[in-house]
Design an enzyme around this catalytic site. Structure first.
Site, PDB file in Angstrom:
ATOM      1  N   GLU A 115     -16.547  10.110  14.901  1.00  0.00           N
ATOM      2  CA  GLU A 115     -15.743  10.036  13.674  1.00  0.00           C
ATOM      3  C   GLU A 115     -15.518   8.551  13.405  1.00  0.00           C
ATOM      4  OE1 GLU A 115     -11.681   9.461  14.102  1.00  0.00           O
ATOM      5  OE2 GLU A 115     -12.958   8.320  15.471  1.00  0.00           O
ATOM      6  N   GLY A 162      -8.864  15.343  11.515  1.00  0.00           N
ATOM      7  CA  GLY A 162     -10.040  15.020  10.724  1.00  0.00           C
ATOM      8  C   GLY A 162     -11.262  15.791  11.159  1.00  0.00           C
ATOM      9  N   HIS A 174       0.805  -1.222   0.000  1.00  0.00           N
ATOM     10  CA  HIS A 174       0.000   0.000   0.000  1.00  0.00           C
ATOM     11  C   HIS A 174       0.839   1.273   0.000  1.00  0.00           C
ATOM     12  CE1 HIS A 174      -1.810  -3.270   2.474  1.00  0.00           C
ATOM     13  NE2 HIS A 174      -2.729  -3.150   1.545  1.00  0.00           N
ATOM     14  N   ASP A 215     -20.060  18.997  11.604  1.00  0.00           N
ATOM     15  CA  ASP A 215     -21.522  18.933  11.621  1.00  0.00           C
ATOM     16  C   ASP A 215     -22.008  18.564  13.018  1.00  0.00           C
ATOM     17  OD1 ASP A 215     -20.196  16.437  10.526  1.00  0.00           O
ATOM     18  OD2 ASP A 215     -22.153  15.613  11.019  1.00  0.00           O
ATOM     19  N   GLY A 255      -7.842  12.225   6.767  1.00  0.00           N
ATOM     20  CA  GLY A 255      -8.496  11.131   6.049  1.00  0.00           C
ATOM     21  C   GLY A 255      -8.304  11.274   4.546  1.00  0.00           C
TER      22      GLY A 255
HETATM   23  N1  HPA Z   1     -20.405  10.580  11.561  1.00  0.00           N
HETATM   24  C1  HPA Z   1     -19.269   9.910  11.369  1.00  0.00           C
HETATM   25  N2  HPA Z   1     -18.143  10.499  11.004  1.00  0.00           N
HETATM   26  C2  HPA Z   1     -18.172  11.831  10.807  1.00  0.00           C
HETATM   27  C3  HPA Z   1     -19.313  12.579  10.989  1.00  0.00           C
HETATM   28  C4  HPA Z   1     -20.496  11.911  11.401  1.00  0.00           C
HETATM   29  O1  HPA Z   1     -21.563  12.514  11.591  1.00  0.00           O
HETATM   30  N3  HPA Z   1     -19.024  13.876  10.708  1.00  0.00           N
HETATM   31  C5  HPA Z   1     -17.728  13.900  10.353  1.00  0.00           C
HETATM   32  N4  HPA Z   1     -17.199  12.671  10.420  1.00  0.00           N
END
Ligand code: HPA
Length: 235
Positions: free
Chosen positions: A179, A90, A5, A204, A21
């Site tokens: 996450e 991330g 990889h 979010d 990520g």
């Molecule tokens: N869920 C999982 N991973 C994430 C989310 C989520 O709502 N937002 C950013 N990474």
């Protein structure tokens, strides 16, 4: 030795690696912050770069999404390339009521709904935990920057689209955010006797139905990247 990889040769990768990520975010960080970045991997588009930050060698490489992908790349960095410290950077969805969009989370520990720990055949439940020296360095960098941060337990989930709608249950246990990678990273680090930390930006708030715009993400991600880079060169 290259792996299936990763094309890098031994010595191509610094002792400390930042892992977003998204491999294109790795490219952005390398081109924006590192002096003399050199690309060491393009296999599967999982770009990796080594350069220096404030004169200290630092690498930055994508991890991909989810614990299997993070599990592969971090294992190889620790076991094949003599990497000592991995700092994941991330995005996360907030779970705790007091956490707002764009705030930074320093993941002291990572609860999980994944079966990743089963491979270790432990006679109990393992608690995946970040390395204290990286936590301390990141907290100092966040305080020096004056940005709002929270340090605590997060959830690493195997699902993004979750049929069980279980965030309210994790909320009751004081979990800060969700996450999909850190628990595997912390377990790989522990098993290899190495160091790991995850620093997140809240992109979010699933329980409140809120999310950031692309433009807001750019600025707040920069705080997280700069905290990670300052931590990387202070350890
Ligand atoms: N869920 C999982 N991973 C994430 C989310 C989520 O709502 N937002 C950013 N990474």
């Amino acid at each position: 030795m290259p792996t299936p990889h990763n094309n890098a040769k031994k010595g191509d990768i610094a002792k400390t690696v930042l892992m977003p990520g998204d491999p294109l975010r790795a490219k952005f960080i390398a081109e924006t912050y590192l002096e003399n970045p050199v690309c060491y991997n393009e296999v599967r588009g999982m770009l990796g770069f080594t350069g220096t930050y404030k004169g200290v060698p630092v690498s930055v490489q994508g991890s991909g999404m989810g614990m299997p992908s993070m599990g592969i790349y971090s294992h190889e960095l620790y076991s094949e390339y003599d990497v000592e410290n991995i700092i994941r950077i991330g995005t996360a969805g907030s779970i705790a009521d007091n956490i707002n969009l764009r705030e930074v989370i320093i993941a002291v520990s990572a609860s999980t709904n994944s079966n990743y720990a089963a491979q270790y055949r432990l006679p109990g439940t393992y608690a995946p935990t970040a390395s204290w020296k990286l936590i301390a360095a990141a907290v100092k960098a966040a305080e020096d920057k004056g940005c709002i941060y929270h340090a605590g337990n997060i959830l690493s989930s195997d699902t993004f689209y979750d049929d069980a709608n279980s965030l309210a249950e994790w909320n009751k246990m004081g979990v800060l955010a969700i996450e999909m990678e850190s628990a595997a990273l912390y377990m790989n680090a522990a098993r290899a006797g190495k160091n790991a930390l995850c620093i997140l930006t809240v992109s979010d708030c699933p329980l409140k139905g809120l999310s950031t715009t692309a433009e807001e993400r750019q600025t707040s991600f920069r705080d997280m990247m700069e905290i990670a880079l300052e931590a990387a060169v202070s350890i």
